[in-house]
Design a protein around this motif. Sequence first.
Motif, PDB file in Angstrom:
ATOM      1  N   THR A  56       0.837  -1.196   0.000  1.00  0.00           N
ATOM      2  CA  THR A  56       0.000   0.000   0.000  1.00  0.00           C
ATOM      3  C   THR A  56       0.872   1.246   0.000  1.00  0.00           C
ATOM      4  OG1 THR A  56      -0.156   0.099   2.410  1.00  0.00           O
ATOM      5  CG2 THR A  56      -1.877  -1.120   1.253  1.00  0.00           C
ATOM      6  N   SER A  57       0.318   2.274  -0.598  1.00  0.00           N
ATOM      7  CA  SER A  57       0.960   3.577  -0.591  1.00  0.00           C
ATOM      8  C   SER A  57      -0.145   4.603  -0.389  1.00  0.00           C
ATOM      9  CB  SER A  57       1.697   3.817  -1.908  1.00  0.00           C
ATOM     10  OG  SER A  57       2.338   5.072  -1.878  1.00  0.00           O
ATOM     11  N   GLY A  58      -0.235   5.162   0.793  1.00  0.00           N
ATOM     12  CA  GLY A  58      -1.354   6.036   1.113  1.00  0.00           C
ATOM     13  C   GLY A  58      -2.611   5.198   1.257  1.00  0.00           C
ATOM     14  N   HIS A  59      -3.591   5.473   0.417  1.00  0.00           N
ATOM     15  CA  HIS A  59      -4.843   4.720   0.443  1.00  0.00           C
ATOM     16  C   HIS A  59      -4.999   3.817  -0.770  1.00  0.00           C
ATOM     17  CE1 HIS A  59      -6.362   6.740   3.952  1.00  0.00           C
ATOM     18  NE2 HIS A  59      -6.053   7.918   3.409  1.00  0.00           N
ATOM     19  N   ALA A  60      -3.930   3.606  -1.518  1.00  0.00           N
ATOM     20  CA  ALA A  60      -4.021   2.825  -2.747  1.00  0.00           C
ATOM     21  C   ALA A  60      -3.106   1.604  -2.686  1.00  0.00           C
ATOM     22  CB  ALA A  60      -3.629   3.688  -3.937  1.00  0.00           C
ATOM     23  N   LEU A  61      -3.515   0.557  -3.383  1.00  0.00           N
ATOM     24  CA  LEU A  61      -2.668  -0.616  -3.525  1.00  0.00           C
ATOM     25  C   LEU A  61      -1.697  -0.391  -4.674  1.00  0.00           C
ATOM     26  CD1 LEU A  61      -5.295  -3.485  -3.223  1.00  0.00           C
ATOM     27  CD2 LEU A  61      -3.610  -2.804  -1.532  1.00  0.00           C
ATOM     28  N   GLY A  62      -0.530  -0.995  -4.562  1.00  0.00           N
ATOM     29  CA  GLY A  62       0.419  -0.833  -5.646  1.00  0.00           C
ATOM     30  C   GLY A  62       1.626  -1.730  -5.480  1.00  0.00           C
ATOM     31  N   LEU A  63       2.305  -1.948  -6.576  1.00  0.00           N
ATOM     32  CA  LEU A  63       3.549  -2.714  -6.564  1.00  0.00           C
ATOM     33  C   LEU A  63       4.688  -1.762  -6.875  1.00  0.00           C
ATOM     34  CD1 LEU A  63       2.510  -5.937  -8.501  1.00  0.00           C
ATOM     35  CD2 LEU A  63       2.948  -5.710  -6.066  1.00  0.00           C
ATOM     36  N   ASP A  64       5.708  -1.819  -6.051  1.00  0.00           N
ATOM     37  CA  ASP A  64       6.887  -0.999  -6.289  1.00  0.00           C
ATOM     38  C   ASP A  64       8.117  -1.746  -5.800  1.00  0.00           C
ATOM     39  OD1 ASP A  64       6.612  -0.760  -3.558  1.00  0.00           O
ATOM     40  OD2 ASP A  64       6.341   1.397  -3.535  1.00  0.00           O
TER      41      ASP A  64
END
Length: 104
Positions: A56-64
Amino acid sequence: MTLWATVLTASAAAFGLKYAGHVVPHHWLEGPRTRRVTGLLPVALLAALVAVQTFTSGHALGLDARAAGVGVAVVALLLRAPFLAVVVLAAATAGALRAVGLAA
């Protein structure tokens, strides 16, 4: 509810839970199911923390880069690498991906 009311309520609840832990009869805590749950609870909480912080990054899901670092750590653990090596490999992977601009 104001900020201070929330803080005081949370403090009272935390104190109540701690106090309840001291007054609960010991035979309630010595059952096989209770031992199993209390033994696995830290593992589940740590796994949840890692998942939330990684994907997660903030309120969003993501791949990094963090996800790639965790992936490298999992592979290193499966290969039975020492824990310090696992941490260094994961950090180096995430750092290298961020340095070359492949992941934010």
